[in-house]
Write an enzyme that holds these catalytic residues in place. Structure first.
Site, PDB file in Angstrom:
ATOM      1  N   PHE A  57       0.800  -1.230   0.000  1.00 30.63           N
ATOM      2  CA  PHE A  57       0.000   0.000   0.000  1.00 30.63           C
ATOM      3  C   PHE A  57       0.832   1.281   0.000  1.00 30.63           C
ATOM      4  CE2 PHE A  57       0.484  -1.346   4.451  1.00 30.63           C
ATOM      5  CZ  PHE A  57       1.047  -0.205   5.016  1.00 30.63           C
ATOM      6  N   ASN A 112      -8.400   7.085   7.306  1.00 30.57           N
ATOM      7  CA  ASN A 112      -8.585   7.052   8.757  1.00 30.57           C
ATOM      8  C   ASN A 112      -8.245   8.372   9.450  1.00 30.57           C
ATOM      9  OD1 ASN A 112      -5.803   6.974   8.793  1.00 30.57           O
ATOM     10  ND2 ASN A 112      -5.650   4.911   9.623  1.00 30.57           N
ATOM     11  N   HIS A 115      -2.820  10.832  11.673  1.00 24.85           N
ATOM     12  CA  HIS A 115      -1.606  10.077  11.995  1.00 24.85           C
ATOM     13  C   HIS A 115      -1.078  10.606  13.318  1.00 24.85           C
ATOM     14  CE1 HIS A 115       2.467   8.423  11.766  1.00 24.85           C
ATOM     15  NE2 HIS A 115       2.840   9.608  12.213  1.00 24.85           N
TER      16      HIS A 115
END
EC number: 2.7.4.6
Length: 149
Positions: A57, A112, A115
């Site tokens: 990814f 998401n 970080h």
């Protein structure tokens, strides 16, 4: 005083969640010492995520981080690295607890929102990648006496 690096990713910026995220860190009692909205170069994204360079990814992660502005921040406080990780929640928003940033706002692993440094050493490395010392402000919030003994 311990410091950590926090980045609101492009999806968090585009969804208008910057104020919500900052508010949660402030409500927890942490001190914001560095903040900037920025477009991320491919080189910076690759260096930041270097630990994932062999993962399948990696390319799409770098492309995503460079796709739209991010908000880079440095927060300071007692135990801020571990505490910030709890505030952020599990990497996969579907596994993140309600009440965490990812649990409340995250949609998928690839989107998401945020970080956060995973260790003190990582935080030091990431802070030095994203900020120079002149961009960080050391200051004493008046509320500190109400937070720490």
């Amino acid at each position: 005083m311990e410091r950590t690096f926090i980045m609101i990713k492009p999806d968090g910026v585009q969804r208008g969640l910057v104020g919500e995220v900052i508010g949660r860190f402030e409500a927890k009692g942490f001190t914001l010492v560095g903040l900037k909205l920025m477009s991320v170069s491919k080189e910076l994204a690759e260096e930041h995520y270097d630990v994932h360079k062999e993962r399948p990814f990696f390319g799409s992660l770098v492309e995503f981080i460079c796709s739209s502005p991010v908000v880079a921040m440095v927060w300071e406080g007692d135990g801020v690295v571990a505490s910030a990780r709890k505030l952020i929640g599990a990497t996969n928003p579907l596994s993140a607890e309600p009440g965490t940033i990812r649990g409340d706002f995250g949609v998928s692993v690839g989107r998401n929102l945020i970080h956060g440094s995973d260790a003190i050493e990582t935080a030091q490395r990431e802070i030095s990648l994203w900020f120079n010392e002149k961009e960080l402000s050391s200051w004493e919030p008046t509320a500190k006496t109400w937070l720490y003994e």
